[in-house]
Design an enzyme around this catalytic site. Structure first.
Site, mmCIF file in Angstrom:
data_model
loop_
_atom_site.group_PDB
_atom_site.id
_atom_site.type_symbol
_atom_site.label_atom_id
_atom_site.label_comp_id
_atom_site.label_asym_id
_atom_site.label_seq_id
_atom_site.Cartn_x
_atom_site.Cartn_y
_atom_site.Cartn_z
ATOM 1 N N HIS A 76 0.847 -1.205 0.000
ATOM 2 C CA HIS A 76 0.000 0.000 0.000
ATOM 3 C C HIS A 76 0.874 1.244 0.000
ATOM 4 O O HIS A 76 1.954 1.271 0.599
ATOM 5 C CB HIS A 76 -1.005 0.000 1.156
ATOM 6 C CG HIS A 76 -0.443 -0.026 2.542
ATOM 7 N ND1 HIS A 76 0.024 1.113 3.183
ATOM 8 C CD2 HIS A 76 -0.291 -1.034 3.433
ATOM 9 C CE1 HIS A 76 0.427 0.799 4.403
ATOM 10 N NE2 HIS A 76 0.257 -0.498 4.578
ATOM 11 N N ASP A 78 0.110 4.396 1.164
ATOM 12 C CA ASP A 78 -0.017 5.383 2.231
ATOM 13 C C ASP A 78 0.733 4.967 3.492
ATOM 14 O O ASP A 78 1.141 3.813 3.652
ATOM 15 C CB ASP A 78 -1.482 5.630 2.565
ATOM 16 C CG ASP A 78 -2.196 4.368 3.034
ATOM 17 O OD1 ASP A 78 -1.955 3.286 2.467
ATOM 18 O OD2 ASP A 78 -3.006 4.449 3.995
ATOM 19 N N ASP A 115 6.279 0.821 7.161
ATOM 20 C CA ASP A 115 4.963 0.202 6.968
ATOM 21 C C ASP A 115 4.185 1.068 5.991
ATOM 22 O O ASP A 115 3.712 2.128 6.349
ATOM 23 C CB ASP A 115 4.248 0.114 8.321
ATOM 24 C CG ASP A 115 2.789 -0.283 8.213
ATOM 25 O OD1 ASP A 115 2.379 -0.787 7.155
ATOM 26 O OD2 ASP A 115 2.055 -0.066 9.201
ATOM 27 N N GLU A 145 -4.817 2.364 2.755
ATOM 28 C CA GLU A 145 -4.936 1.145 3.552
ATOM 29 C C GLU A 145 -5.097 1.464 5.034
ATOM 30 O O GLU A 145 -5.891 0.842 5.736
ATOM 31 C CB GLU A 145 -3.706 0.253 3.329
ATOM 32 C CG GLU A 145 -3.806 -1.134 3.924
ATOM 33 C CD GLU A 145 -3.282 -1.238 5.352
ATOM 34 O OE1 GLU A 145 -3.483 -2.294 5.983
ATOM 35 O OE2 GLU A 145 -2.675 -0.254 5.850
ATOM 36 N N GLU A 146 -4.343 2.428 5.503
ATOM 37 C CA GLU A 146 -4.289 2.697 6.933
ATOM 38 C C GLU A 146 -5.548 3.379 7.461
ATOM 39 O O GLU A 146 -5.835 3.302 8.653
ATOM 40 C CB GLU A 146 -3.069 3.561 7.266
ATOM 41 C CG GLU A 146 -1.721 2.958 6.881
ATOM 42 C CD GLU A 146 -1.318 1.789 7.764
ATOM 43 O OE1 GLU A 146 -2.129 1.338 8.584
ATOM 44 O OE2 GLU A 146 -0.172 1.329 7.633
ATOM 45 N N ASP A 169 3.230 -6.665 3.582
ATOM 46 C CA ASP A 169 2.872 -5.788 4.699
ATOM 47 C C ASP A 169 3.040 -6.453 6.063
ATOM 48 O O ASP A 169 2.514 -5.974 7.052
ATOM 49 C CB ASP A 169 1.426 -5.315 4.520
ATOM 50 C CG ASP A 169 1.119 -4.052 5.313
ATOM 51 O OD1 ASP A 169 2.065 -3.394 5.772
ATOM 52 O OD2 ASP A 169 -0.072 -3.736 5.470
ATOM 53 N N HIS A 457 3.022 2.626 13.377
ATOM 54 C CA HIS A 457 1.935 3.549 13.738
ATOM 55 C C HIS A 457 2.319 4.466 14.895
ATOM 56 O O HIS A 457 1.449 5.094 15.490
ATOM 57 C CB HIS A 457 0.631 2.805 14.071
ATOM 58 C CG HIS A 457 0.053 2.033 12.937
ATOM 59 N ND1 HIS A 457 -1.234 1.530 12.948
ATOM 60 C CD2 HIS A 457 0.576 1.671 11.734
ATOM 61 C CE1 HIS A 457 -1.470 0.886 11.815
ATOM 62 N NE2 HIS A 457 -0.386 0.958 11.074
#
Length: 486
Positions: A76, A78, A115, A145-146, A169, A457
């Site tokens: 992904h 983003d 990530d 995605e996030e 991922d 994150h």
């Protein structure tokens, strides 16, 4: 960031350096997408941008491998935008300040975007290569995605031509993922009624800070403090005995990140100010004892502020604190089938005070639909008790493990041949996009691999350099071993 391009494998790290220079928080991937499209076209590659914004880039097989099954390498575009409170950073404009610290790549006060930037970099490096052997190849780069898996939801049947999908991922070297949790977003909305603040009151800001935070799936079992829950606990316990009145409360920024900080503006009668300060000090001591292993640097602070003109009325405050304190959070149940893996969890991720309401955002994850649905019903019941509107949205399915997966066996055997040890076959308590891909592509064989990424994150995110090399070596070896298409 010139350090990055000198790391091995250079083709991958050179791409990651380019990606770090282009802002790409969720819902702001357009600049990166255009950069990749322009590059792909300059290389004579077929590139498609679908109606959702996903990119599909095709590269023909290398000589002698035209008869192999087609492979889709997926990542992904983003990244999660999280920064420390003292870091000034605009994720829509500023590049990521990545740097090398021993065997780790980190960022300066922000999330790194390893990530899923490392996986994306590996896919683009393979597209750019002239000496990597592979069969018919597609690279699928999804958007958003996030923040909701918008790209995965929007992927249509018939776009991809491959037989096998390798998701990049995952975040632990030596583990092969063949299943993942599904999830659903939940929101509480409480109407906000205000009243005038007493003129003889004193106002303070209560702040929970210093927590590690992290990925609400991967890190949820580690027992880290949730700033929203910790603040709500104090307010619920002391609202009556100290006569606290809320004027504002905020916490967290993403429903899929364990909140590291939360704040509340409160008023209290002048003769209760000393008791409040003592309660704050005592509570910090309690938290440091409780979180001595998981979150030793937790800080609970009190600072005076100007007296606000208004505060929440009693009914609003009572309902809000009841919701926040009673709401489940963290691990709900561990899996019986996969030892050591969380089955069902909830993250109370964001609290926002608006002009006329207060909104609380949660993310529920579960390996089984019944576990997810059970937590949803609990939140619905809590909403009824507190007279709050509860809504559920963005539900996405889990990825059911397939013990007969051919590509899983190839990755497992290849790993063992290279490193002379068994990899761990895992199911991850996070929302990989594979579960959504299975709907339009039910027969596609899928697996997920990746390097070791710690604290995704959160601004502590870091990726291990050695494991990036191992991941790259494994990926290239797997591409060589893809079987002939029947």
């Amino acid at each position: 960031m010139s350090q990055l391009s000198q790391l091995a494998p250079q083709p991958l790290w050179q791409w990651f350096e380019k990606i770090c220079a282009i802002p790409r928080p969720s819902k702001h991937e357009a600049a990166l997408s255009q950069f990749i499209q322009d590059w792909a076209k300059s290389r004579g590659l077929t590139v498609i941008e679908d109606a959702t914004g996903n990119l599909i880039i095709r590269k023909p097989a290398t000589a002698g491998m035209e008869d192999r099954k087609g492979v889709v390498i997926q990542a992904h575009m983003d990244m999660v935008p999280q920064a420390n409170a003292d870091k000034v950073h605009d994720f829509t404009k500023d590049p990521i300040e990545a740097w090398v610290d021993g065997d780790w790549v980190k960022a300066n006060g922000t999330t790194l975007g390893a990530d899923n930037g490392i996986g994306m970099s590996s896919a683009l490096a393979i597209l750019e290569s002239t000496d990597i052997a592979h069969g018919p190849l597609e690279v699928l780069l999804t958007i958003d995605e996030e923040a909701g898996m918008t790209g995965a939801f929007g992927l249509q049947a018939g776009v991809l031509q491959g037989d096998i999908l390798i998701n990049t991922d995952s975040e632990q070297e030596g583990e092969i993922y063949m299943g993942c949790a599904g999830g659903v977003d939940a929101s509480f909305t409480l109407p906000l009624v205000k009243q005038a603040t007493a003129s003889n009151a004193q106002a303070f800001t209560l702040t929970i800070s210093g927590l590690k935070g992290g990925h609400s799936g991967v890190n949820i079992h580690l027992g880290r403090g949730n700033a929203n829950k910790l603040l709500a606990r104090f307010l619920f316990d002391h609202a009556d005995d100290l006569g606290l009145a809320l004027s504002n409360i905020t916490g967290g920024s993403l429903r899929n990140a364990i909140p590291r900080e939360a704040q509340a503006t409160i008023t209290v009668a002048a003769d209760k100010a000393d008791a409040l300060a003592l309660a704050v000090s005592d509570y910090q001591a309690v938290l440091r004892q409780e979180l001595a292993v998981a979150d030793a640097d937790v800080k609970f602070s009190l600072s005076p502020v100007a007296l606000p003109a208004e505060q929440f009325d009693a009914a609003t405050q009572t309902q809000l604190l009841a919701v926040l304190h009673a709401c489940p959070n963290g691990v709900i149940r561990m899996s019986d089938e996969v030892v050591g893996v969380t089955e069902t969890s909830l993250n109370l991720g964001v609290i926002t005070t608006n002009s006329d309401n207060i909104v609380v955002l949660c993310l529920i994850r579960s390996l089984i639909d019944s576990g997810r649905d059970n937590v949803c019903s609990q939140l619905a019941a809590l909403g009824k008790l507190a007279k709050a509107e509860v809504k559920f949205s963005g539900a996405y399915p889990g990825w059911k493990p397939d013990n007969n997966s051919e590509v899983m066996a190839i990755v497992r055997d290849t790993y063992q041949d290279i490193y002379h040890k068994e990899p761990v076959i895992m199911v991850i308590h996070a929302g990989l996009e594979c579960g959504l891909f299975k709907e339009p592509y039910p027969t596609m064989d899928m697996v997920s691999i990746g390097p070791t990424i710690r604290y995704p994150h959160s601004p502590d995110e870091q990726v291990n350099i050695t494991t990036v090399g191992q991941y790259w070596e494994l990926l290239l070896a797997v591409l060589k071993r893809i079987p002939v298409k029947a």
